[in-house]
Design an enzyme around this catalytic site. Structure first.
Site, short mmCIF file in Angstrom:
data_model
loop_
_atom_site.label_atom_id
_atom_site.label_comp_id
_atom_site.label_asym_id
_atom_site.label_seq_id
_atom_site.Cartn_x
_atom_site.Cartn_y
_atom_site.Cartn_z
N SER A 58 0.84 -1.19 0.00
CA SER A 58 0.00 0.00 0.00
C SER A 58 0.88 1.24 0.00
CB SER A 58 -0.97 -0.04 1.18
OG SER A 58 -1.97 0.94 1.04
N ASP A 109 -8.93 -4.78 -6.02
CA ASP A 109 -8.55 -3.74 -5.06
C ASP A 109 -9.41 -2.49 -5.21
OD1 ASP A 109 -7.28 -1.95 -3.38
OD2 ASP A 109 -5.27 -2.62 -3.93
N HIS A 130 -7.47 -5.35 -1.51
CA HIS A 130 -6.27 -4.55 -1.27
C HIS A 130 -5.14 -5.36 -0.64
CE1 HIS A 130 -3.81 -1.09 -0.85
NE2 HIS A 130 -3.90 -1.01 0.46
#
Length: 724
Positions: A593, A668, A700
């Site tokens: 991320s 995602d 994600h």
């Protein structure tokens, strides 16, 4: 004696008892064989100096007296099943454990949620009589359920609409929006930024429901390909990108008595954010933090709950960077004129006592302690306790502050990460803590005589079973030359001081995350230890911009995400290079991320240092990230074109020299796949080689059993390209 010890070692090895290293499955799925001893679901019961917890089998609810130190089983899974069968004979329940989500109402009454094959129920159960006093039903597919103050009604979501059900299972539709772009009562409003964890609030009088109405019809549909059919289909999700059209949110009060709805007149920009939502204690007004889309100007407003009319602005907050409200107001018990407000406007998130005229009565902050979690008021309402962040972010301690004078007491003292709370009458302290040398201690402390009852003093679960690498917490200085940063180093297993080892830096670096902590294992995952067992130095540093260090620590990232963060990571590299066992030519980095953004950025901007990287779910250009988070730190692309250009990875692909593996979940909805696709395309156009792997059904992050596949891939990538 030495011969005897040696024979024991030989015997243990022969019988298969020798210590070994973790398998990738154990390191990924956190095998229960290595779980630290604990008491599950431990908490104070109400109005009595007893704690309750579930036994190791999760079948029985046990209470233990802080006074007599005696414990007894007061309810079992079987008791609950019998009571459910008696109260709801037409329903079928299949409980695997005692309800883990239980909460105390008073000494004899607990509430919990259970599901039958047809419905969910919010249950009140008397542990003394073994009877169910009430069971509020709602649909099995219902979400976000909340019960009113009289425990007579449950409001819940059916898709994008709100329904209310009573004990007789009579349901009333509050909203009936056929258009799924109109979302009512959802906790996923403003994408759960600003501390939003709910989308509906019952009034204290139990007869009104306040809720968010989110209109995202103007937000672009973002396509997520689905491959579970013969011909792939598209699932659309609403995704407001930075600088693009965002959702429009209002707050509505529904009156059950009159069946009337009133919209609060939160006038202003339709794309502003409505935060800090709080009912007044008498249910006559509603307080709302109205934050502009630029997120640098907050007004705390009061509105009439009957008419929706604006009453007044109590106070305002403005900053040149950003204002970030995170908590609802907390009214003082039996005092409708005073409330607690939290803000980091003066440097650290702390509590402030205000009156309803908007006048600051008293600052309740203590030194530079950051309020992480408010636990509640004392029985007499004269003080309030909270978990505070200390020791430059490493520790968590319990504090109590008097409202009248602001005098503060620290109630826990042992260095480490505490999770503590006071008994109802404030005479006992339930304290659970760990630190880098202590796996887990749970104890009850008598605050009057300081006598301690230890409930758990856990042993190292790896001792005698797994050969674990050495871990240390370290402190380095940030790139500004003055700010201390917390780091964690895990040494290769049984390392040779005369050898040099490759390095895996694990990085996140973004807001609202802290990786290095004074708790068991230093806050590291077992995967970090697995890599150290396989001859890596594993290192992490919490750079400026990360969590738990106060306002100024975070605001250095404004309009230039990644710049100061990378500068601090390089200070971590300098520390590593000072160690004789580090191979300076074999430094790699891995993150997910924001950490994926950092990983990619480090390989591109410092290609002479970082040779290998694995970037999971990475942000590649902030213009493709969502508005609520992205614009807080970067403003809009229209307002900050230089910052967006500077922090984008796309115009730097030509500088990639090392080996980079990008991993993305095809579903995602947080960092959409467009980020990695555009980066790959830029690499193709520039003639740059890069590796890519997609998890088709994951969002994600990669969770469940598939994470073993993910960690295996990451470990193999480092082995292949960093050890060569």
């Amino acid at each position: 004696m030495k011969k005897y010890s040696f024979l024991l070692v030989l015997l243990a090895t022969h019988l298969g008892f020798a210590q070994r290293t973790l398998t990738i499955q154990e390191a990924t799925l956190s095998s229960s064989a290595f779980s630290v001893e604990n008491l599950n679901g431990i908490k104070w019961s109400k109005n009595d100096n007893t704690v309750s917890y579930l036994d190791a089998s999760y079948q029985n609810l046990i209470v233990q007296s802080a006074v007599t130190q005696r414990n007894e089983t007061i309810a079992t899974k079987s008791d609950i099943e019998k009571a459910l069968k008696n109260a709801l004979p037409n329903e079928t329940f299949a409980l695997k454990t005692f309800p883990y989500n239980y909460n105390w109402v008073n000494y004899n009454l607990i509430t919990f949620t259970v599901a039958s094959e047809q419905n969910k129920y919010i249950v009140e159960y008397n542990t003394n009589t073994k009877n169910i006093l009430s069971a509020l039903p709602y649909a099995e597919n219902g979400t976000n359920a909340i019960v009113n103050a009289s425990n007579s009604l449950v409001a819940w979501l059916d898709g994008n609409n709100i329904k209310i059900t009573n004990a007789e299972n009579v349901t009333k539709n509050v909203t009936n929006d056929a258009d799924t772009a109109i979302v009512n009562g959802s906790d996923n409003t403003h994408r759960q930024e600003f501390g939003i964890d709910r989308g509906m609030w019952w009034s204290p009088t139990a007869d009104k429901l306040l809720y968010y109405r989110k209109d995202e019809s103007m937000v672009a549909d973002y396509p997520l390909p689905q491959w579970d059919t013969r011909v792939a289909t598209i699932k659309n999700t609403k995704y407001p990108m930075a600088g693009e059209k965002s959702e429009e949110v209002t707050l509505i009060v529904y009156d059950l008595k009159t069946d009337r709805k009133v919209t609060l007149k939160t006038d202003g920009d339709k794309e502003q954010y409505l935060t800090t939502v709080t009912w007044s204690p008498n249910g006559e007004s509603v307080y709302v933090g109205v934050l502009n889309r630029g997120q640098d100007h907050l007004k705390l407003n009061a509105y009439d709950a009957t008419t929706g009319n604006f009453i007044k602005t109590l106070f305002e907050e403005k900053l040149s960077t950003w204002v970030e409200p995170q908590h609802a107001l907390l009214f003082v018990p039996n005092d409708a004129e005073h409330f607690i407000y939290q803000t980091d406007a003066e440097g650290f998130n702390q509590m402030y006592l205000y009156n309803t005229k908007g006048k600051l009565v008293r600052k309740l902050g203590f030194e530079n302690v950051i309020v992480e979690k408010v636990l509640g008021f004392s029985k007499d309402g004269k003080s309030i306790s909270y978990m505070g962040i200390t020791n430059n972010g490493l520790d968590r301690q319990l504090f109590q502050v008097e409202l009248k004078k602001g005098k503060t007491k620290q109630l826990t003292t042992e260095p480490g990460y505490h999770n503590a709370s006071l008994s109802t009458d404030g005479t006992f302290l339930l304290d659970q803590y760990s630190n880098v040398n202590t796996p887990n201690v749970i104890q009850i402390i008598n605050l009057k005589n300081k006598k301690t009852q230890v409930l758990v003093d856990a042993k190292n679960p790896f001792e005698g079973l797994i050969d674990m690498p050495k871990m240390e917490l370290v402190e380095i200085t940030a790139a500004d030359g003055k700010t201390p940063l917390n780091g964690r180093i895990i040494y290769p297993l049984n390392y040779d001081a005369n050898k040099k080892y490759p390095v895996m830096i694990y990085v996140y670096g973004g807001s609202h995350a802290q990786l290095v902590k004074n708790r068991w294992m230093g806050g590291a995952s077992l995967f970090d230890y697995y890599m150290a067992q396989n001859d890596y130095v594993v290192f992490t540093v919490d750079n400026r911009g990360s969590d738990a260090r106060g306002r100024d620590f975070t605001r250095v990232t404004h309009r230039n995400l990644g710049v100061n963060e990378m500068a601090d990571q390089l200070k971590g590299v300098d520390y590593l290079k000072s160690l004789a066992i580090v191979d300076q030519n074999k430094i790699g980095v891995y993150g997910w991320s924001y950490g994926g953004f950092m990983t990619t950025s480090l390989l591109l901007n410092y290609n002479d240092i970082f040779k290998v990287g694995v970037a999971g779910g990475p942000v590649m250009d902030w213009k493709w990230y969502e508005a609520m988070y992205g614009e807080r730190y970067m403003d809009t692309p229209q307002e900050n074109p230089e910052g967006y250009a500077k922090t984008s990875t796309l115009n730097k692909v030509k500088d990639l020299k090392g080996d980079l593996l990008i991993i993305h979940g095809a579903q995602d909805p947080v960092v959409v796949q467009q980020h990695s696709m555009e980066f790959i395309e830029a690499c193709i156009k520039a003639g740059i080689q890069v590796d890519y792997f997609l998890y088709p059904t994951h969002e994600h992050n990669v969770r469940g059993i598939d994470r073993v596949h993910l960690n295996t891939k990451i470990a193999r990538y480092f082995d292949t390209y960093l050890k060569r």
